[in-house]
Write a protein that holds these residues in place. Structure first.
Motif, PDB file in Angstrom:
ATOM      1  N   GLU A  13      -0.699  25.188  21.471  1.00  0.00           N
ATOM      2  CA  GLU A  13      -1.641  24.874  22.557  1.00  0.00           C
ATOM      3  C   GLU A  13      -1.201  23.630  23.320  1.00  0.00           C
ATOM      4  O   GLU A  13      -1.309  23.576  24.547  1.00  0.00           O
ATOM      5  N   LEU A  17      -0.235  23.401  27.305  1.00  0.00           N
ATOM      6  CA  LEU A  17      -0.795  22.425  28.248  1.00  0.00           C
ATOM      7  C   LEU A  17       0.309  21.587  28.886  1.00  0.00           C
ATOM      8  O   LEU A  17       0.222  21.229  30.068  1.00  0.00           O
ATOM      9  N   LEU A  47      -5.037  15.526  32.798  1.00  0.00           N
ATOM     10  CA  LEU A  47      -4.245  16.393  31.929  1.00  0.00           C
ATOM     11  C   LEU A  47      -3.394  15.571  30.971  1.00  0.00           C
ATOM     12  O   LEU A  47      -3.283  15.902  29.774  1.00  0.00           O
ATOM     13  N   VAL A  50      -5.537  14.465  28.153  1.00  0.00           N
ATOM     14  CA  VAL A  50      -5.724  15.534  27.168  1.00  0.00           C
ATOM     15  C   VAL A  50      -4.501  15.625  26.262  1.00  0.00           C
ATOM     16  O   VAL A  50      -4.622  15.699  25.023  1.00  0.00           O
ATOM     17  N   ARG A  54      -4.226  14.884  22.185  1.00  0.00           N
ATOM     18  CA  ARG A  54      -3.747  15.885  21.231  1.00  0.00           C
ATOM     19  C   ARG A  54      -2.601  15.327  20.387  1.00  0.00           C
ATOM     20  O   ARG A  54      -2.499  15.609  19.197  1.00  0.00           O
TER      21      ARG A  54
ATOM     22  N   LEU B  17      -9.782  18.744  35.601  1.00  0.00           N
ATOM     23  CA  LEU B  17      -9.128  19.788  34.797  1.00  0.00           C
ATOM     24  C   LEU B  17      -9.512  21.182  35.303  1.00  0.00           C
ATOM     25  O   LEU B  17      -8.693  22.099  35.280  1.00  0.00           O
ATOM     26  N   GLU B  43      -1.251  29.685  28.568  1.00  0.00           N
ATOM     27  CA  GLU B  43      -1.497  28.402  29.236  1.00  0.00           C
ATOM     28  C   GLU B  43      -2.950  28.317  29.708  1.00  0.00           C
ATOM     29  O   GLU B  43      -3.622  27.305  29.511  1.00  0.00           O
ATOM     30  N   ALA B  46      -5.340  27.927  26.765  1.00  0.00           N
ATOM     31  CA  ALA B  46      -5.342  26.557  26.238  1.00  0.00           C
ATOM     32  C   ALA B  46      -6.180  25.649  27.131  1.00  0.00           C
ATOM     33  O   ALA B  46      -6.976  24.834  26.651  1.00  0.00           O
TER      34      ALA B  46
END
Lengths: 489, 489
Positions: A13, A17, A47, A50, A54, B17, B43, B46
């Protein structure tokens, strides 16, 4: 699910991204409306936030502690996930945010300073960027060498000392060859105007000949050619200059080297850490080998001469041999990106030394311009007269890319090693190249290098592909042979 | 930071987002390499996962409990954030995942069934989609009406009963007008071949005349025209048919209605919940008003006739009046998207009734084709002979869009209300339209509707803009007047 499977699902994942972020980058350079820039900055920041969350997720450390790799590929996945996680958690959030903010500002200051030829305007923000990257290097190195720590982002598993050993042997021999070549009469250059639509069409034909799969890619126009994405969506860009078709054609072949590398990685690794190129250096080895050892070879340029005459008519060039010389013309100049195959690495060697001095603290940002001009004068025999021809020519340092420059020459060295091994394995390669067909060479690279993705560390990958540890020797032999022949040395 | 500011910072990132997801959608329909589809699905999944996690974040409930809106706009932001959060947490993750999986599969099954004219192949998966959406509706409605609950995703604050009251008054009058018109001789249609590059150039000219800002947008080609994005990056697509330039021109004006709505929202709301259109119905009111009440008006088509003759030469049309009739030609047909302004809403009214019956359980998926054909025959006087002309013509139900269809006609009703009010405020509008300049009308819409974004609930917004509660009366008066004149009734 096992810890390993949990970890892989999470990594997949994250990778998906990261691909989205790459797609936004492509969009920005090709199709984004100009007025969208401020909104895009917020979209990218969200983004990146994020992705950072992660990569620093504390559960990763728990899963990594428990996970057992089922095979060698799994072990490589764990190695790459661990490396990314450890890097992310070592850098304090405050520092990461400040680096993002300052480099974003510095890039704008650099562009304005370059346009205004105002070196002094760039120095203060460069000093800030260097200070922040030194701080980051210290956080990453944890007592070790700062520059080595920064280098890991681009060329994992490689030290500045290893690079220096090869670069040190390369520099004097290149300088000597360069001097000898520039004493000889310059070959004729291409002349005329070359229809830009026809350039695009030929670039597309070459891209496909070099193995680029347009079902999983596309070619657009951008100010600076680049390749973006991996797996099933790898796009390239090119540009045209009506006076210089080689710009379009060879930048396309170069980007196809990057792009086919990503396209040819084993499908089993799709959207995983191993499913990406092994390093910037290995990436550059593919692009440079496609562009130079294949694309600028005597055999391939012989075919290209005929093809270009079919398309463009008379090129102002007498014959295949003269065309080969025109493609490989060595010329005086200040700009790295306009440099020829022979002198290119001299541009890199001086940047490698200068940026190490900046990061070690031996060189202050305020002294960089003088140091650059001194070194350039010593290596090239003439000095830049304006900053845009000198230390303001590249964007890299403004955005904090310290440790990136040496990967260009590492790529050339790796390309030299791979090319020598490929020639041993493919004795009839010139016959195919002479027919405009590089597929035996690109097929060899696919099998020995590209399909593995990030399975091995860069130096191990080159060693496995060639049977020898990487060194500068094959590249030097190739360049001395090629330019010795071209310039009658 | 106050709870309100914390909430807004979170919402802003979520919105950024969501814009990225929208950009990926644009990419997929315009430039994505065909072979990239499987990777793109991962993509998107996710990214949707990230968005879902943000929208269900339990901290939202805490912040919402504490937050105090500083002003009316802040109160609207809280209302929209609360609505989105409550919707997200009511649907179990298992159900959301199953809906995503089944609708993704169902869309493929639908496309194949339509191509093969195999209605039976679609029924089982449609039954699955209906069952899952019923389950979702029950989770959302918490004892209330399932269909009303689903409707809130597209037309918040509106009930099926409110819609039914207006649709019920609209249907018989439209059917009567339609019958009268189709008994009259059909006007001449355009004939000839129209250069597609010239169509694109004229579409671009019209887009700018209707206020589309290309600094914050772009026009590309796609199979189905659409508008995507909001704020500083709102892109539209169009398509060309060499035999029918109206297809390109009017779909462009339609999408410009959607796009300028998003572009004209007050910059203070950028990347916030209020910084989006108020609903699908209000969105459609803008696009339909631009396309029909303005673009297909007698005054504007008078100017367009001259402009098209300058570009394309003879159009096979005698004069402005005949051109106006050609643009507004009422014709028999099965397909909603090819329908004219007069009959379009009849297509929607039957879908509204059929989908409510599916969601209530009164109509089984297996009985849908027969119910469709019966109803179509009753409303139009002839019945489809193949499923692709009938209940398989639209993608909507396959992807679970129950509650979406009525927003098309709501948009037309709102456009009727807005147009009547605009005509009161702008008595000289036809003079500008006759010069090819719709800016007084688009400026009026910007001030009364567009700049507010999602500040008000849809019906309140229309009431505020027009001074009256929305009803079907202005649209009916407009259609009866326009087509009465055109067909000499």
């Amino acid at each position: 699910m096992s810890a390993f499977d949990t970890l892989m699902a999470h990594a997949r994942e994250t990778q998906a991204l990261a691909q989205v972020a790459g797609r936004l980058g492509w969009d920005q350079e090709t199709v984004m409306p100009r007025g969208a820039a401020p909104q895009r900055a917020e979209e990218m920041a969200a983004l990146e936030g994020v992705l950072h969350a992660r990569r620093t997720d504390p559960r990763l450390a728990e899963w990594l502690a428990e996970a057992e790799a089922p095979d060698a590929a799994g072990a490589a996945q764990l190695r790459l996930i661990r490396r990314q996680h450890e890097r992310a958690v070592k850098v304090p959030a405050r520092l990461a945010a400040e680096l993002a903010r300052v480099t974003s500002r510095a890039q704008g200051v650099w562009a304005e300073a370059r346009a205004a030829q105002d070196a002094g305007a760039f120095v203060p923000v460069l000093a800030e960027v260097v200070a922040l990257r030194r701080e980051e290097g210290a956080a990453l190195a944890q007592g070790g060498d700062l520059y080595d720590a920064l280098l890991q982002d681009y060329e994992p598993g490689t030290t500045a000392a290893e690079i220096e050993a090869m670069f040190g042997a390369l520099g004097p021999r290149l300088a000597e060859l360069r001097s000898a070549v520039l004493e000889r009469p310059a070959p004729a250059a291409l002349s005329g105007r070359f229809d830009e639509a026809a350039q695009h069409a030929l670039a597309r034909e070459l891209a496909q000949a070099f193995g680029y799969d347009l079902m999983r890619g596309r070619i657009d126009t951008a100010v600076h050619p680049f390749s973006a994405g991996s797996g099933l969506d790898v796009r390239i860009t090119t540009r045209t200059d009506p006076a210089d078709p080689f710009n379009c054609l060879y930048s396309t072949i170069h980007e196809v080297g990057h792009a086919t590398y990503e396209q040819n990685i084993d499908a089993a690794y799709l959207l995983t850490p191993v499913g990406q190129g092994a390093s910037m250096g290995v990436h550059e080895s593919q692009s440079r080998l496609y562009e130079n050892q294949l694309g600028r070879s005597r055999a391939f340029t012989g075919w290209l001469y005929g093809r270009m005459r079919e398309i463009f008519g008379d090129l102002g060039i007498a014959d295949e041999e003269a065309f080969y010389a025109a493609v490989n013309r060595v010329h005086r100049g200040f700009i790295r990106t306009e440099s020829d195959e022979l002198q290119y690495n001299l541009h890199i060697l001086m940047r490698f030394d200068l940026e190490r001095a900046l990061i070690s603290g031996d060189l202050a940002a305020g002294d960089l311009e003088a140091a650059w001009n001194d070194r350039f004068g010593a290596d090239f025999g003439y000095a830049p007269e304006r900053p845009s021809d000198g230390f303001l020519q590249d964007v890299h340092w403004s955005v904090g890319l310290f440790g990136y420059f040496p990967t260009y020459t590492l790529g050339n060295l790796y390309a030299g090693c791979l090319h020598a091994a490929m020639r041993r394995d493919l004795p009839d390669l010139d016959e195919s190249l002479g027919n405009g067909d590089p597929s035996p060479a690109t097929g060899w690279l696919r099998e020995t290098v590209q399909r593995h993705g990030g399975l091995m560390e860069p130096r191990d990958l080159i060693a496995a592909a060639t049977g020898e540890a990487p060194s500068e020797i094959p590249l030097l032999a190739y360049l001395e042979d090629k330019f010795g022949h071209l310039y009658g040395l």
